[in-house]
Write an enzyme that holds these catalytic residues in place. Structure first.
Site, PDB file in Angstrom:
ATOM      1  N   GLU A 265      -5.826  -6.951  -1.735  1.00  0.00           N
ATOM      2  CA  GLU A 265      -6.380  -6.838  -0.381  1.00  0.00           C
ATOM      3  C   GLU A 265      -7.848  -6.460  -0.505  1.00  0.00           C
ATOM      4  O   GLU A 265      -8.186  -5.562  -1.264  1.00  0.00           O
ATOM      5  CB  GLU A 265      -5.680  -5.750   0.449  1.00  0.00           C
ATOM      6  CG  GLU A 265      -4.450  -6.194   1.143  1.00  0.00           C
ATOM      7  CD  GLU A 265      -3.925  -5.137   2.117  1.00  0.00           C
ATOM      8  OE1 GLU A 265      -4.723  -4.564   2.899  1.00  0.00           O
ATOM      9  OE2 GLU A 265      -2.725  -4.892   2.078  1.00  0.00           O
TER      10      GLU A 265
ATOM     11  N   GLU B 176       0.827  -1.213   0.000  1.00  0.00           N
ATOM     12  CA  GLU B 176       0.000   0.000   0.000  1.00  0.00           C
ATOM     13  C   GLU B 176       0.862   1.264   0.000  1.00  0.00           C
ATOM     14  O   GLU B 176       0.842   2.063   0.922  1.00  0.00           O
ATOM     15  CB  GLU B 176      -0.985  -0.009   1.174  1.00  0.00           C
ATOM     16  CG  GLU B 176      -2.019  -1.103   1.060  1.00  0.00           C
ATOM     17  CD  GLU B 176      -3.124  -1.027   2.090  1.00  0.00           C
ATOM     18  OE1 GLU B 176      -4.255  -1.407   1.760  1.00  0.00           O
ATOM     19  OE2 GLU B 176      -2.852  -0.580   3.237  1.00  0.00           O
TER      20      GLU B 176
END
Length: 190
Positions: free
Chosen positions: A185, A75
């Protein structure tokens, strides 16, 4: 990590390895350098990132475990290995730091391709419904010739908005940048 990878390999499952480059997990709000790297220069952090990635992957290879995908950073919409690869300060974009981030990413990708040339590399962003963020991030990273295979995205409905907006963003990004996209995710808040 190796113990779990062996179990997955024995079950003929593919393996995606995710490097966080921190002493704890990383996400958009925390991308802190490992303590062992905190007093290093930028050049030495790049060397350490390359070496850590390569040595970790060689342990997999020594055990005859071949990941199909390796994610270089987790991320990393706001950058990684802060402060060197930080893309924001006080919510203001530090555009010149894309150069530092690209060097960090290239070191990780280089290590992956040296150990596992056929392994797909993933760069992982979140804010999957924010088309402007994705265009800004990708156009700047690609300007520095970061060669990766797949754009990984997170989707958490409570933070990233309705799925239609995410779908619209993914289709636009895929068409514009000609990259494979993988949802890496996903979760609902319950």
């Amino acid at each position: 990590m190796l113990k779990l990878a062996k179990r997955a390999d024995e079950q003929k499952m593919s393996i995606m390895l995710d490097f966080h480059y921190s002493d704890f997990w990383t996400d958009p709000k925390k991308q802190y350098l490992p303590k062992a790297w905190q007093n290093l220069s930028f050049e030495k952090v790049c060397e350490a990132l390359y070496k850590f990635t390569k040595e970790s992957l060689l342990k997999f290879k020594d055990e005859n475990i071949y990941p199909t995908h390796v994610q270089v950073g987790n991320e990393i919409t706001n950058g990684m290995c802060w402060p060197y690869g930080a893309l924001y300060k006080n919510d203001v974009l530090i555009k010149e730091n894309f150069k530092s981030l690209s060097i960090l990413l290239k070191n990780g990708i280089k290590a992956v391709k040296e150990v596992f040339p056929n392994c797909k590399t993933i760069l992982h962003l979140e804010r999957s419904g924010d088309n402007i963020i994705y265009h800004t991030w990708l156009s700047n990273i690609l300007k520095y010739d970061v060669d990766f295979d797949i754009l990984g995205v997170s989707y958490y409905p409570s933070w990233h908005g309705p799925v239609d907006k995410v779908k619209e963003n993914i289709l636009d990004i895929q068409k514009t940048y000609k990259k494979e996209i993988m949802l890496v995710e996903f979760s609902f808040p319950w």
